[in-house]
Design a protein around this motif. Structure first.
Motif, PDB file in Angstrom:
ATOM      1  N   ALA A  56       0.821  -1.212   0.000  1.00 48.44           N
ATOM      2  CA  ALA A  56       0.000   0.000   0.000  1.00 48.44           C
ATOM      3  C   ALA A  56       0.855   1.262   0.000  1.00 48.44           C
ATOM      4  CB  ALA A  56      -0.929   0.012   1.211  1.00 48.44           C
ATOM      5  N   LEU A  57       2.156   1.139   0.253  1.00 50.55           N
ATOM      6  CA  LEU A  57       3.052   2.296   0.247  1.00 50.55           C
ATOM      7  C   LEU A  57       3.686   2.544  -1.121  1.00 50.55           C
ATOM      8  CD1 LEU A  57       4.900   2.035   3.687  1.00 50.55           C
ATOM      9  CD2 LEU A  57       3.028   3.552   3.031  1.00 50.55           C
ATOM     10  N   TYR A  98      10.826 -14.284   2.505  1.00 50.49           N
ATOM     11  CA  TYR A  98      10.460 -12.879   2.345  1.00 50.49           C
ATOM     12  C   TYR A  98       9.114 -12.808   1.627  1.00 50.49           C
ATOM     13  CZ  TYR A  98      15.591 -12.752   2.784  1.00 50.49           C
ATOM     14  OH  TYR A  98      16.894 -12.949   3.180  1.00 50.49           O
ATOM     15  N   ASP A  99       8.137 -12.130   2.228  1.00 51.71           N
ATOM     16  CA  ASP A  99       6.806 -12.015   1.640  1.00 51.71           C
ATOM     17  C   ASP A  99       6.311 -10.583   1.790  1.00 51.71           C
ATOM     18  OD1 ASP A  99       6.070 -14.804   0.850  1.00 51.71           O
ATOM     19  OD2 ASP A  99       6.424 -15.167   2.977  1.00 51.71           O
ATOM     20  N   ILE A 100       5.339 -10.231   0.962  1.00 53.54           N
ATOM     21  CA  ILE A 100       4.731  -8.910   1.059  1.00 53.54           C
ATOM     22  C   ILE A 100       3.227  -9.024   0.947  1.00 53.54           C
ATOM     23  CG2 ILE A 100       4.971  -8.456  -1.424  1.00 53.54           C
ATOM     24  CD1 ILE A 100       5.523  -5.474  -0.582  1.00 53.54           C
ATOM     25  N   TYR A 101       2.539  -8.165   1.688  1.00 48.83           N
ATOM     26  CA  TYR A 101       1.087  -8.061   1.670  1.00 48.83           C
ATOM     27  C   TYR A 101       0.740  -6.582   1.517  1.00 48.83           C
ATOM     28  CZ  TYR A 101       2.029 -12.555   3.825  1.00 48.83           C
ATOM     29  OH  TYR A 101       2.536 -13.809   4.088  1.00 48.83           O
ATOM     30  N   ASP A 102      -0.528  -6.276   1.422  1.00 52.52           N
ATOM     31  CA  ASP A 102      -0.908  -4.865   1.306  1.00 52.52           C
ATOM     32  C   ASP A 102      -0.399  -4.043   2.476  1.00 52.52           C
ATOM     33  OD1 ASP A 102      -2.209  -4.770  -1.143  1.00 52.52           O
ATOM     34  OD2 ASP A 102      -4.148  -5.339  -0.304  1.00 52.52           O
ATOM     35  N   GLN A 161      -9.550  -8.900  -8.086  1.00 52.57           N
ATOM     36  CA  GLN A 161      -9.168  -7.566  -8.506  1.00 52.57           C
ATOM     37  C   GLN A 161     -10.386  -6.693  -8.774  1.00 52.57           C
ATOM     38  OE1 GLN A 161      -6.341  -6.059  -8.362  1.00 52.57           O
ATOM     39  NE2 GLN A 161      -7.271  -4.183  -9.173  1.00 52.57           N
ATOM     40  N   ALA A 162     -11.416  -7.265  -9.397  1.00 54.33           N
ATOM     41  CA  ALA A 162     -12.634  -6.496  -9.653  1.00 54.33           C
ATOM     42  C   ALA A 162     -13.289  -6.073  -8.341  1.00 54.33           C
ATOM     43  CB  ALA A 162     -13.599  -7.316 -10.505  1.00 54.33           C
ATOM     44  N   MET A 163     -13.310  -6.963  -7.362  1.00 55.05           N
ATOM     45  CA  MET A 163     -13.872  -6.616  -6.057  1.00 55.05           C
ATOM     46  C   MET A 163     -13.064  -5.496  -5.408  1.00 55.05           C
ATOM     47  SD  MET A 163     -16.143  -7.084  -3.662  1.00 55.05           S
ATOM     48  CE  MET A 163     -16.961  -8.687  -3.611  1.00 55.05           C
ATOM     49  N   SER A 164     -11.737  -5.574  -5.478  1.00 54.55           N
ATOM     50  CA  SER A 164     -10.904  -4.532  -4.889  1.00 54.55           C
ATOM     51  C   SER A 164     -11.177  -3.174  -5.520  1.00 54.55           C
ATOM     52  CB  SER A 164      -9.423  -4.895  -5.032  1.00 54.55           C
ATOM     53  OG  SER A 164      -9.099  -6.039  -4.268  1.00 54.55           O
ATOM     54  N   TYR A 173      -5.412   0.151  -1.894  1.00 55.10           N
ATOM     55  CA  TYR A 173      -5.878  -1.228  -1.879  1.00 55.10           C
ATOM     56  C   TYR A 173      -6.536  -1.638  -3.192  1.00 55.10           C
ATOM     57  CZ  TYR A 173      -5.436  -1.441   3.284  1.00 55.10           C
ATOM     58  OH  TYR A 173      -4.976  -1.464   4.574  1.00 55.10           O
ATOM     59  N   ALA A 174      -6.989  -0.669  -3.979  1.00 54.59           N
ATOM     60  CA  ALA A 174      -7.684  -0.993  -5.230  1.00 54.59           C
ATOM     61  C   ALA A 174      -6.733  -1.504  -6.301  1.00 54.59           C
ATOM     62  CB  ALA A 174      -8.427   0.235  -5.753  1.00 54.59           C
ATOM     63  N   LEU A 175      -5.456  -1.222  -6.162  1.00 59.63           N
ATOM     64  CA  LEU A 175      -4.484  -1.597  -7.191  1.00 59.63           C
ATOM     65  C   LEU A 175      -3.887  -2.970  -6.881  1.00 59.63           C
ATOM     66  CD1 LEU A 175      -2.699   1.855  -7.484  1.00 59.63           C
ATOM     67  CD2 LEU A 175      -4.422   0.894  -9.025  1.00 59.63           C
ATOM     68  N   PRO A 176      -3.548  -3.745  -7.913  1.00 55.62           N
ATOM     69  CA  PRO A 176      -2.998  -5.087  -7.677  1.00 55.62           C
ATOM     70  C   PRO A 176      -1.639  -5.030  -6.998  1.00 55.62           C
ATOM     71  CG  PRO A 176      -2.877  -4.518 -10.009  1.00 55.62           C
ATOM     72  CD  PRO A 176      -3.686  -3.441  -9.356  1.00 55.62           C
ATOM     73  N   LEU A 177      -1.457  -5.855  -6.003  1.00 56.69           N
ATOM     74  CA  LEU A 177      -0.208  -5.878  -5.239  1.00 56.69           C
ATOM     75  C   LEU A 177       0.994  -6.097  -6.141  1.00 56.69           C
ATOM     76  CD1 LEU A 177       0.402  -7.640  -1.867  1.00 56.69           C
ATOM     77  CD2 LEU A 177       1.899  -8.159  -3.773  1.00 56.69           C
TER      78      LEU A 177
END
Length: 433
Positions: A56-57, A98-102, A161-164, A173-177
């Motif tokens: 998200a950053l 190593y992992d990333i989430y929103d 993605q459509a739901m986001s 949050y609307a954009l794909p990670l």
């Protein structure tokens, strides 16, 4: 080879379920805070790091930079390229992930006591001083682009993605990670360096450790590992304004089976009604074959192999969500049954028997989560990020058992909003309004 076998045993070891876990708060001389559970029965340590912020950053126009950056942390440091780094980690019988989430970057480390200093030095290099070689960037970039191309053909990923996009509008949050094909292709090494400086910062890190290490040793380790990280310079995103119009949104996609996701507003983790909501979700559809949705949608009508709901707890958005897949000519019926059960629970609540069964399941299953040092470390770092008290493990089942039938039915009326239940359906659904 013997050390490699030992670490595999340590990673997989199953310890007796612990009724209480003795958590020590630790503060290093450099100001890093951590939670520690000492366990000297095995010469092994599980270490968890979480950096709040996550994908998200990503800066405007740089979507996917954080994901690509995290994918490059294990691709070399100092005078070691990716291959040298991998060989060094393997030679120590260590394990880094190593992992990333929103909302977070997650780094997990497992290492033997005898190799602790060398393992920490390697981990520090990957976290604080990654190389970001051009060759590695192009290789990992192509891996990310391959994932994005695959997601564009997956009904479930398309639905997500459509739901986001529907829910979050112009929030990050609307954009794909992972980013888009265009945004990832355009990322430069400077973009990755900037993402690294923005995400891996000293004042947003949460730390837990379990295993063969004392509080004093952990304090020294933290300053060695994380010294040199910058302070945060980019603010966290603000709360998302949720768009929940109700009804059904259809994304046409040529597939014999439609995928449907649904959402309504959720609940804050700190809300006094969180535990009744948590139990209510289990009764409705929370992953159990005994849930109402499984009974009504699968068992009675044979409309799906699986249907489930869950409380989605993002830092800046609280949702109650669910998912079901069904044949195009049956998905409309599945959605109608879900809506009916949602409305029925809102109006009538649950039964005393359902509440007792849910309590028995939740309290019985909880101790089974503490089956290894790694599991406990992962739970503890999550507790810190959710601002839970340090005694939460010991009191959690008491909180579950304290929920009354009156609580359940009051919260069902308060939280369940059938009119706001919003479905996104990907496929070629028949007979769907």
């Amino acid at each position: 080879m013997l050390r490699f076998i030992l670490v595999l045993v340590a990673l997989a070891v199953i310890t007796p379920a612990r009724a209480a876990v003795d958590i020590q708060p630790v503060t290093s001389p450099g100001g890093y805070n951590a939670w520690l559970v000492e366990d000297h029965s095995i010469p092994f340590v599980a270490l968890e790091l979480r950096f709040k912020g996550g994908a998200a950053l990503d800066l405007a126009g740089k979507k996917g930079a954080s994901n690509l950056m995290v994918g490059l942390l294990e691709e070399g440091t100092g005078d070691m390229d990716a291959r040298d780094f991998a060989r060094a980690v393997e030679g120590l019988a260590a394990s880094f992930e190593y992992d990333i989430y929103d909302d977070a970057v997650a780094i997990s480390a497992r290492f033997l006591t005898e190799n602790r200093d060398q393992a920490v030095e390697l981990l520090r290099g990957s976290v604080v001083e990654p190389r970001f070689d051009e060759g590695a960037i192009e290789r990992v970039r192509e891996q990310v682009l391959s994932v994005i191309r695959s997601d564009l053909k997956s009904p479930r990923d398309i639905a997500s993605q459509a739901m986001s996009e529907l829910l979050y509008g112009d929030h990050p949050y609307a954009l794909p990670l992972n980013g888009t094909l265009d945004s990832v292709a355009a990322l430069t090494r400077d973009d990755l360096v900037t993402a690294h400086q923005n995400l891996l910062v000293r004042d947003r890190v949460y730390i837990s450790a379990v295993g063969d290490i004392t509080a004093e040793e952990l304090a020294t380790l933290l300053d060695t590992l994380l010294g040199g990280l910058p302070a945060a310079s980019v603010p966290l995103p603000g709360p998302a304004e949720l768009n929940l119009p109700g009804g059904n949104q259809v994304v046409e996609f040529a597939t014999p089976q439609s995928v449907a996701l649904w959402a309504q507003g959720g609940i804050e983790r700190e809300d006094p009604d969180f535990f009744p909501a948590f139990i209510l979700d289990l009764i409705l559809g929370g992953g159990s074959f005994e849930s109402r949705l499984m009974e009504e949608v699968r068992e009675k009508r044979g409309l799906t192999y699986g249907v489930y709901s869950f409380l989605a707890d993002k830092d800046q958005a609280k949702l109650w969500m669910g998912s079901v897949s069904s044949a195009n000519d049956r998905v409309a019926q599945a959605i109608e049954v879900i809506r009916t059960e949602w409305a029925k629970a809102a109006a009538e609540g649950v039964t005393a028997e359902e509440l007792q069964d849910a309590k028995t399941y939740l309290t019985g299953a909880y101790p089974l989560r503490f089956d290894s040092n790694a599991s406990i470390a992962n739970i503890m770092v999550g507790m810190q990020m959710d601002n839970m008290p340090i005694d939460y493990m010991a009191t959690r089942n008491d909180r579950v058992n304290a929920v009354t039938l009156e609580d359940m039915n009051r919260v069902a009326k308060r939280l369940l909003t059938p009119e706001a239940l919003t479905f996104v359906v990907v496929g070629q659904p028949e007979g769907l309004d």
